[in-house]
Scaffold this motif. Sequence first.
Motif, PDB file in Angstrom:
ATOM      1  N   HIS A 193       0.909  -1.301  -0.184  1.00 43.74           N
ATOM      2  CA  HIS A 193       0.135   0.147   0.012  1.00 43.74           C
ATOM      3  C   HIS A 193       0.743   1.220  -0.072  1.00 43.74           C
ATOM      4  N   ASP A 342      -8.555   2.351   8.183  1.00 43.17           N
ATOM      5  CA  ASP A 342      -7.865   2.386   6.960  1.00 43.17           C
ATOM      6  C   ASP A 342      -7.927   3.571   6.000  1.00 43.17           C
ATOM      7  N   GLN A 343      -9.009   4.237   6.066  1.00 39.47           N
ATOM      8  CA  GLN A 343      -9.621   5.489   5.413  1.00 39.47           C
ATOM      9  C   GLN A 343      -9.982   6.675   6.147  1.00 39.47           C
ATOM     10  N   THR A 345     -12.428   9.974   5.532  1.00 39.68           N
ATOM     11  CA  THR A 345     -13.544  10.458   4.643  1.00 39.68           C
ATOM     12  C   THR A 345     -13.795  11.734   4.815  1.00 39.68           C
ATOM     13  N   GLY A 378      -7.774   7.332  -3.945  1.00 34.76           N
ATOM     14  CA  GLY A 378      -8.952   7.539  -3.433  1.00 34.76           C
ATOM     15  C   GLY A 378     -10.160   7.685  -4.267  1.00 34.76           C
ATOM     16  N   SER A 395     -12.837  10.020  -0.256  1.00 39.72           N
ATOM     17  CA  SER A 395     -12.381   9.153   0.613  1.00 39.72           C
ATOM     18  C   SER A 395     -10.957   8.611   0.136  1.00 39.72           C
ATOM     19  N   PRO A 397      -6.983   7.058   1.481  1.00 39.42           N
ATOM     20  CA  PRO A 397      -6.353   5.958   2.250  1.00 39.42           C
ATOM     21  C   PRO A 397      -5.740   6.857   3.507  1.00 39.42           C
TER      22      PRO A 397
END
Length: 403
Positions: A193, A342-343, A345, A378, A395, A397
């Motif tokens: 990632h 892990d996000q 927003t 995203g 949104s 990462p």
Amino acid sequence: MSSFWSSSLEPPSGTYSLWRPYTRWLAPVLLLVSVVVSAVQGIDPGTLGVAGLALVWLLLTHGLPPERFRENSWLRAISFAGALSAAAVLMARDLLFLVFMISCFFLALRLRPVPLAVLGTAATSLLINTLGSGGPVEALREHGFLFVTVVLVQTGAIIGGAIGAARMAATVEARRQVVAALEAAQEENAGLHRQLFAQAREAGILDERQRLSREIHDTLAQGLMGIITQLEAAEDAPDRERRVRTALALARENLAEARRSVDALRPEALTRDRLDDALRGVAGRWAERTGVPVELTTTGDVRPLHPEVEATLLRITQEALANVAKHAGAGRVGVTLSYMEDQVTLDVRDDGKGFDPDSAHGGFGLPGMRQRAARLLGSFAVESEPGGGTAVSASLPAVVAAS
């Protein structure tokens, strides 16, 4: 079942490793304890000599050999037979050596296969219960049913407990291996990632350079050319003052454009505040200019994120609020920043007049916001309908900032 009975009652090495040093030296230690306790009451030389031979036997067959030899099934059986014989002789001479006899239960559980461990446990139980009553022959002849019952119950309890402990330890070890595999996979996924994020960031930097190049060409370069043209024409022109004023106006416009381009590179608010505080400042200043109230809500575990992530969210917020001011005619705006595992927003919602997203065709600054989100792997979404307000959501990462 057949494979189980041909295996060992010992727990797997992964869960058993902490106990191996203790079980390795348990028998010699209990033998020395028995000698010390017996010596307090007066130990005879013959018993002391047998104890010395037993200690040498345990050290040579169980304590000192390397791991690969001690794991040999034949060596285990020979070591156990010698230890049990020495313990029987010592206990027959002095009942205080029952302490040493107890260690034979642990040595018996190391035997392979399981039937041999059961036999060794039963032999130890028989001797430890009958040597104080004249020996196995005498005890069984006088109270056979009682001693057989005691030996069977004791052997069953010890073997049953060992089987249960071994299975529980095997389950724990299997779970530990699964957790270790999951942690390794998670770490590998995090590495991939980060690699993808770095690649996307590099691509974003290239896109940003190209955008700045176009902006400089379309705004600053053309503006400077216009200034030069106006000043050159003003030298001999009768409307010199008008041309100078025009050149000054162009210079001010280009200065504003230059400042805007510089601001687009690095949000100054993020150099002073956290992302949520920076958004609160942006929303507050926007509300003062427009007179439209803005409510900012932050959820989740607020934590420092990668500068690119925070800058992108700040720019999308500014662009979304600019759209509201230009097009929405809204009476209220809500901004929500949500931190997830892990996000992260960002949602900007207004109660304005809305529009049809399918017919926008690149207007309202939506492509720029979508491109900003896409550069960081995203997503960006728009929900709106005429008369129903508008909601934009980005949104990204939740890449944690480097320590």
